[in-house]
Design a protein around this motif. Sequence first.
Motif, short mmCIF file in Angstrom:
data_model
loop_
_atom_site.label_atom_id
_atom_site.label_comp_id
_atom_site.label_asym_id
_atom_site.label_seq_id
_atom_site.Cartn_x
_atom_site.Cartn_y
_atom_site.Cartn_z
N PRO A 74 0.84 -1.20 0.00
CA PRO A 74 0.00 0.00 0.00
C PRO A 74 0.88 1.25 0.00
O PRO A 74 1.94 1.27 0.62
CB PRO A 74 -0.78 -0.10 1.31
N SER A 75 0.45 2.27 -0.71
CA SER A 75 1.22 3.52 -0.75
C SER A 75 1.21 4.17 0.63
O SER A 75 0.36 3.87 1.48
CB SER A 75 0.61 4.48 -1.78
N ILE A 77 0.34 7.18 1.34
CA ILE A 77 -0.90 7.93 1.52
C ILE A 77 -2.05 6.99 1.87
O ILE A 77 -2.89 7.30 2.72
CB ILE A 77 -1.25 8.81 0.28
N ALA A 78 -2.07 5.80 1.25
CA ALA A 78 -3.11 4.82 1.57
C ALA A 78 -2.98 4.37 3.02
O ALA A 78 -3.98 4.25 3.73
CB ALA A 78 -3.03 3.62 0.62
N ALA A 79 -1.75 4.13 3.46
CA ALA A 79 -1.53 3.72 4.85
C ALA A 79 -1.96 4.82 5.82
O ALA A 79 -2.58 4.55 6.86
CB ALA A 79 -0.07 3.34 5.05
N GLU A 80 -1.64 6.07 5.50
CA GLU A 80 -2.01 7.19 6.36
C GLU A 80 -3.54 7.34 6.44
O GLU A 80 -4.10 7.50 7.54
CB GLU A 80 -1.40 8.48 5.83
N LEU A 81 -4.20 7.27 5.29
CA LEU A 81 -5.66 7.39 5.28
C LEU A 81 -6.32 6.19 5.97
O LEU A 81 -7.32 6.36 6.67
CB LEU A 81 -6.17 7.55 3.85
N ALA A 82 -5.75 5.01 5.79
CA ALA A 82 -6.29 3.83 6.48
C ALA A 82 -6.18 4.00 7.99
O ALA A 82 -7.08 3.60 8.73
CB ALA A 82 -5.56 2.58 6.02
N GLY A 83 -5.09 4.61 8.45
CA GLY A 83 -4.95 4.88 9.88
C GLY A 83 -6.02 5.83 10.38
O GLY A 83 -6.59 5.62 11.45
N LEU A 84 -6.29 6.89 9.61
CA LEU A 84 -7.35 7.84 9.99
C LEU A 84 -8.72 7.16 10.02
O LEU A 84 -9.54 7.41 10.90
CB LEU A 84 -7.37 9.03 9.03
N PHE A 85 -8.95 6.27 9.05
CA PHE A 85 -10.21 5.53 9.00
C PHE A 85 -10.33 4.61 10.22
O PHE A 85 -11.36 4.58 10.89
CB PHE A 85 -10.30 4.72 7.70
N THR A 86 -9.27 3.90 10.53
CA THR A 86 -9.27 2.98 11.67
C THR A 86 -9.56 3.72 12.97
O THR A 86 -10.27 3.22 13.84
CB THR A 86 -7.92 2.23 11.77
N GLN A 87 -9.03 4.93 13.10
CA GLN A 87 -9.24 5.74 14.30
C GLN A 87 -10.63 6.37 14.35
O GLN A 87 -11.01 6.98 15.34
CB GLN A 87 -8.20 6.86 14.37
N GLY A 88 -11.39 6.25 13.26
CA GLY A 88 -12.71 6.84 13.22
C GLY A 88 -12.70 8.33 12.89
O GLY A 88 -13.69 9.02 13.08
N ALA A 97 -12.65 8.79 -1.47
CA ALA A 97 -12.57 10.02 -2.26
C ALA A 97 -11.17 10.62 -2.20
O ALA A 97 -10.65 11.09 -3.22
CB ALA A 97 -13.60 11.04 -1.75
N MET A 98 -10.56 10.61 -1.03
CA MET A 98 -9.20 11.17 -0.89
C MET A 98 -8.19 10.34 -1.66
O MET A 98 -7.28 10.90 -2.31
CB MET A 98 -8.81 11.24 0.58
N LEU A 99 -8.32 9.02 -1.62
CA LEU A 99 -7.40 8.16 -2.38
C LEU A 99 -7.56 8.37 -3.88
O LEU A 99 -6.56 8.47 -4.60
CB LEU A 99 -7.64 6.69 -2.03
N LEU A 100 -8.81 8.44 -4.33
CA LEU A 100 -9.04 8.68 -5.76
C LEU A 100 -8.47 10.03 -6.19
O LEU A 100 -7.82 10.13 -7.24
CB LEU A 100 -10.53 8.60 -6.08
N ALA A 101 -8.70 11.06 -5.39
CA ALA A 101 -8.19 12.40 -5.74
C ALA A 101 -6.67 12.38 -5.77
O ALA A 101 -6.07 12.97 -6.68
CB ALA A 101 -8.70 13.43 -4.73
N TYR A 102 -6.05 11.73 -4.82
CA TYR A 102 -4.58 11.67 -4.76
C TYR A 102 -4.03 10.96 -6.00
O TYR A 102 -3.10 11.45 -6.64
CB TYR A 102 -4.13 10.95 -3.49
N HIS A 103 -4.60 9.80 -6.32
CA HIS A 103 -4.06 9.01 -7.43
C HIS A 103 -4.39 9.63 -8.79
O HIS A 103 -3.63 9.47 -9.74
CB HIS A 103 -4.53 7.56 -7.35
N ARG A 104 -5.49 10.36 -8.87
CA ARG A 104 -5.81 11.05 -10.13
C ARG A 104 -4.87 12.23 -10.36
O ARG A 104 -4.54 12.55 -11.49
CB ARG A 104 -7.25 11.52 -10.13
N ALA A 105 -4.46 12.88 -9.27
CA ALA A 105 -3.55 14.02 -9.37
C ALA A 105 -2.12 13.60 -9.65
O ALA A 105 -1.34 14.38 -10.17
CB ALA A 105 -3.62 14.85 -8.09
N ALA A 106 -1.79 12.37 -9.29
CA ALA A 106 -0.40 11.90 -9.45
C ALA A 106 -0.06 11.59 -10.88
O ALA A 106 -0.77 11.46 -11.77
CB ALA A 106 -0.20 10.66 -8.60
#
Length: 106
Positions: A74-75, A77-88, A97-106
Motif C-alpha cells: 500500500p502507498s 498515503i493509503a496507509a495514512e488514510l487507512a490509519g485515519l479511518f481505523t481511528q474513526g 474520495a481522498m485516495l481517488l483524488a490523490y491518485h488522479r492528481a499523481a
Amino acid sequence: MTRQDVLGVAEARKQLPDLLARFGRGSVDSVFLGSHRKAVGVLVPVRVYDELRGERARAVDDAAGSLRAEGPEPSSIAAELAGLFTQGRITAGQMEAMLLAYHRAA
C-alpha cells in the motif's frame, strides 16, 4: 430507544446520568441526539465503540493483506488514510474520495 427516538440537547442533558448508568449496567443500546426528530449524533457504550474500531482495523488489515498478496505494498498515503479511518477520524467514503483524488492528481 429506537432511531426514531431522538433526544434534543435539553432532554439529553437531563437524561445523561441515567444514560451513563444504563451503559454501565451493560446496555449496548445507542442513544441518538439531534433536533426535530433528526439524528445528527449518537452516544454509544465504550464496548460498542471499541468493537467498531476493531472491525475497522480488521477491514484495513484484510485489505492491505489482499493487496500484498497480489504483489504491491500500500502507498504511504493509503496507509495514512487507512490509519485515519481505523481511528474513526474519517469515513470509508471520505477515505475512498481522498485516495481517488490523490491518485488522479499523481
